[in-house]
Scaffold this motif. Structure first.
Motif, PDB file in Angstrom:
ATOM      1  N   HIS A 153       0.859  -1.183   0.000  1.00 54.51           N
ATOM      2  CA  HIS A 153       0.000   0.000   0.000  1.00 54.51           C
ATOM      3  C   HIS A 153       0.896   1.234   0.000  1.00 54.51           C
ATOM      4  CE1 HIS A 153      -3.431   2.553   0.708  1.00 54.51           C
ATOM      5  NE2 HIS A 153      -2.712   3.170   1.621  1.00 54.51           N
ATOM      6  N   ALA A 154       0.571   2.196  -0.845  1.00 51.82           N
ATOM      7  CA  ALA A 154       1.378   3.408  -0.954  1.00 51.82           C
ATOM      8  C   ALA A 154       0.505   4.633  -0.739  1.00 51.82           C
ATOM      9  CB  ALA A 154       2.018   3.474  -2.337  1.00 51.82           C
ATOM     10  N   PRO A 155       1.112   5.736  -0.287  1.00 52.12           N
ATOM     11  CA  PRO A 155       0.344   6.978  -0.145  1.00 52.12           C
ATOM     12  C   PRO A 155      -0.144   7.449  -1.514  1.00 52.12           C
ATOM     13  CG  PRO A 155       2.679   7.346   0.368  1.00 52.12           C
ATOM     14  CD  PRO A 155       2.503   5.883   0.117  1.00 52.12           C
ATOM     15  N   ARG A 156      -1.250   8.165  -1.516  1.00 49.25           N
ATOM     16  CA  ARG A 156      -1.892   8.602  -2.765  1.00 49.25           C
ATOM     17  C   ARG A 156      -0.945   9.393  -3.656  1.00 49.25           C
ATOM     18  NH1 ARG A 156      -6.959  11.715  -1.564  1.00 49.25           N
ATOM     19  NH2 ARG A 156      -7.596   9.706  -0.787  1.00 49.25           N
ATOM     20  N   TRP A 157      -0.079  10.237  -3.080  1.00 51.51           N
ATOM     21  CA  TRP A 157       0.781  11.089  -3.895  1.00 51.51           C
ATOM     22  C   TRP A 157       1.762  10.270  -4.739  1.00 51.51           C
ATOM     23  CZ3 TRP A 157       6.069  11.107  -3.255  1.00 51.51           C
ATOM     24  CH2 TRP A 157       6.576  10.635  -2.044  1.00 51.51           C
ATOM     25  N   GLN A 158       2.143   9.072  -4.265  1.00 50.09           N
ATOM     26  CA  GLN A 158       3.063   8.245  -5.056  1.00 50.09           C
ATOM     27  C   GLN A 158       2.362   7.574  -6.232  1.00 50.09           C
ATOM     28  OE1 GLN A 158       5.749   5.557  -3.115  1.00 50.09           O
ATOM     29  NE2 GLN A 158       6.212   7.002  -1.496  1.00 50.09           N
ATOM     30  N   LEU A 159       1.041   7.528  -6.183  1.00 52.16           N
ATOM     31  CA  LEU A 159       0.263   6.903  -7.254  1.00 52.16           C
ATOM     32  C   LEU A 159      -0.370   7.947  -8.176  1.00 52.16           C
ATOM     33  CD1 LEU A 159      -1.553   4.357  -4.926  1.00 52.16           C
ATOM     34  CD2 LEU A 159       0.512   3.947  -6.255  1.00 52.16           C
ATOM     35  N   THR A 160      -0.095   9.225  -7.906  1.00 50.67           N
ATOM     36  CA  THR A 160      -0.746  10.350  -8.574  1.00 50.67           C
ATOM     37  C   THR A 160      -0.835  10.226 -10.087  1.00 50.67           C
ATOM     38  OG1 THR A 160      -0.143  11.867  -6.828  1.00 50.67           O
ATOM     39  CG2 THR A 160      -0.608  12.858  -8.934  1.00 50.67           C
ATOM     40  N   LEU A 161       0.252   9.984 -10.749  1.00 50.39           N
ATOM     41  CA  LEU A 161       0.250   9.987 -12.210  1.00 50.39           C
ATOM     42  C   LEU A 161       0.273   8.572 -12.795  1.00 50.39           C
ATOM     43  CD1 LEU A 161       2.698  12.970 -12.535  1.00 50.39           C
ATOM     44  CD2 LEU A 161       0.271  13.002 -13.075  1.00 50.39           C
ATOM     45  N   GLY A 162      -0.032   7.587 -11.984  1.00 50.14           N
ATOM     46  CA  GLY A 162      -0.139   6.206 -12.456  1.00 50.14           C
ATOM     47  C   GLY A 162       1.109   5.705 -13.142  1.00 50.14           C
ATOM     48  N   SER A 163       0.924   4.988 -14.241  1.00 45.66           N
ATOM     49  CA  SER A 163       2.042   4.371 -14.966  1.00 45.66           C
ATOM     50  C   SER A 163       2.674   5.297 -15.998  1.00 45.66           C
ATOM     51  CB  SER A 163       1.560   3.097 -15.661  1.00 45.66           C
ATOM     52  OG  SER A 163       1.144   2.159 -14.706  1.00 45.66           O
ATOM     53  N   ARG A 164       2.204   6.533 -16.073  1.00 45.04           N
ATOM     54  CA  ARG A 164       2.767   7.456 -17.048  1.00 45.04           C
ATOM     55  C   ARG A 164       4.217   7.799 -16.670  1.00 45.04           C
ATOM     56  NH1 ARG A 164      -2.361  10.177 -16.383  1.00 45.04           N
ATOM     57  NH2 ARG A 164      -1.415  12.198 -16.004  1.00 45.04           N
ATOM     58  N   PRO A 165       5.034   8.225 -17.633  1.00 50.40           N
ATOM     59  CA  PRO A 165       6.437   8.535 -17.331  1.00 50.40           C
ATOM     60  C   PRO A 165       6.616   9.529 -16.174  1.00 50.40           C
ATOM     61  CG  PRO A 165       6.116   8.479 -19.692  1.00 50.40           C
ATOM     62  CD  PRO A 165       4.747   8.343 -19.062  1.00 50.40           C
ATOM     63  N   ALA A 166       5.743  10.527 -16.073  1.00 51.00           N
ATOM     64  CA  ALA A 166       5.852  11.487 -14.967  1.00 51.00           C
ATOM     65  C   ALA A 166       5.571  10.796 -13.631  1.00 51.00           C
ATOM     66  CB  ALA A 166       4.905  12.655 -15.183  1.00 51.00           C
ATOM     67  N   GLY A 167       4.681   9.819 -13.627  1.00 53.93           N
ATOM     68  CA  GLY A 167       4.401   9.045 -12.413  1.00 53.93           C
ATOM     69  C   GLY A 167       5.588   8.195 -12.012  1.00 53.93           C
TER      70      GLY A 167
END
Length: 197
Positions: free
Chosen positions: A129-143
């Protein structure tokens, strides 16, 4: 083999590689107890693989033998089935972006769901489980960049951001800058310095 087991196998064979099968998705074939029992029998016979609690996968058969589905496909399918965000961890992201030469030994993914382990044959995949901010941009390069920077930490983030600004297309780096308000203060400050600096 019982008729229910045959129906479950037929259902499993119609699914794409790595697609998770759960007892709940099979309730149209029979009651829950019968479905659970049939799934257990299929696992004992090696016709299904138990990946985790309540999650089953169809093994892949080729001319070289039988193997578990690929980790990436199983994780993608699990994310789709459960409605979770599941992405690679920071160490894998940092390696993929060329920010470190360390190659992660274990398969660890970050998830918006609960922490758990999944078994794919002899390989164990850890979902943390990770904090929401680490999942913010999903699998996109910026994420990927967000997770890599989180893994590198405050001491190495500014140097890594300079390298990322040179490597990334302007649109992708712009996406990272736009996400800064959702990031922790130390990371938002570093992103701002790299962008406007």
């Amino acid at each position: 083999m019982s008729r229910l087991s045959e129906q479950i196998l037929a259902y499993a064979e119609r699914q794409p590689e790595g697609a998770p099968i759960s007892a709940k998705s099979l309730l149209h074939l029979g009651n829950r107890a019968a479905v659970d029992q049939a799934l257990s029998r299929l696992v004992e016979r090696g016709q299904l693989v138990r990946a985790g609690r309540g999650v089953y996968l169809r093994p892949i058969t080729s001319r070289f033998g039988t193997r578990a589905p690929s980790v990436e496909q199983a994780v993608e399918a699990l994310a789709a089935q459960r409605g979770e965000v599941i992405v690679s961890n920071g160490a894998a992201a940092a390696n993929a972006l060329g920010l470190t030469t360390q190659v992660p030994v274990r398969s660890v993914y970050l998830t918006s769901g609960r922490s758990r382990k999944m078994s794919l044959g002899k390989q164990v995949v850890e979902l943390r489980h990770a904090p929401r901010w680490q999942l913010t941009l999903g699998s996109r390069p910026a994420g990927e960049a967000v997770r890599a920077l989180a893994w590198l930490g405050p001491d190495k983030a500014e140097e890594a951001l300079k390298a990322l600004k040179r490597k990334m297309p302007p649109g992708v780096f712009g996406e990272l800058v736009a996400a800064a308000p959702q990031l922790p203060t130390w990371l938002a400050r570093s992103v701002g310095k790299a962008a406007y600096g």
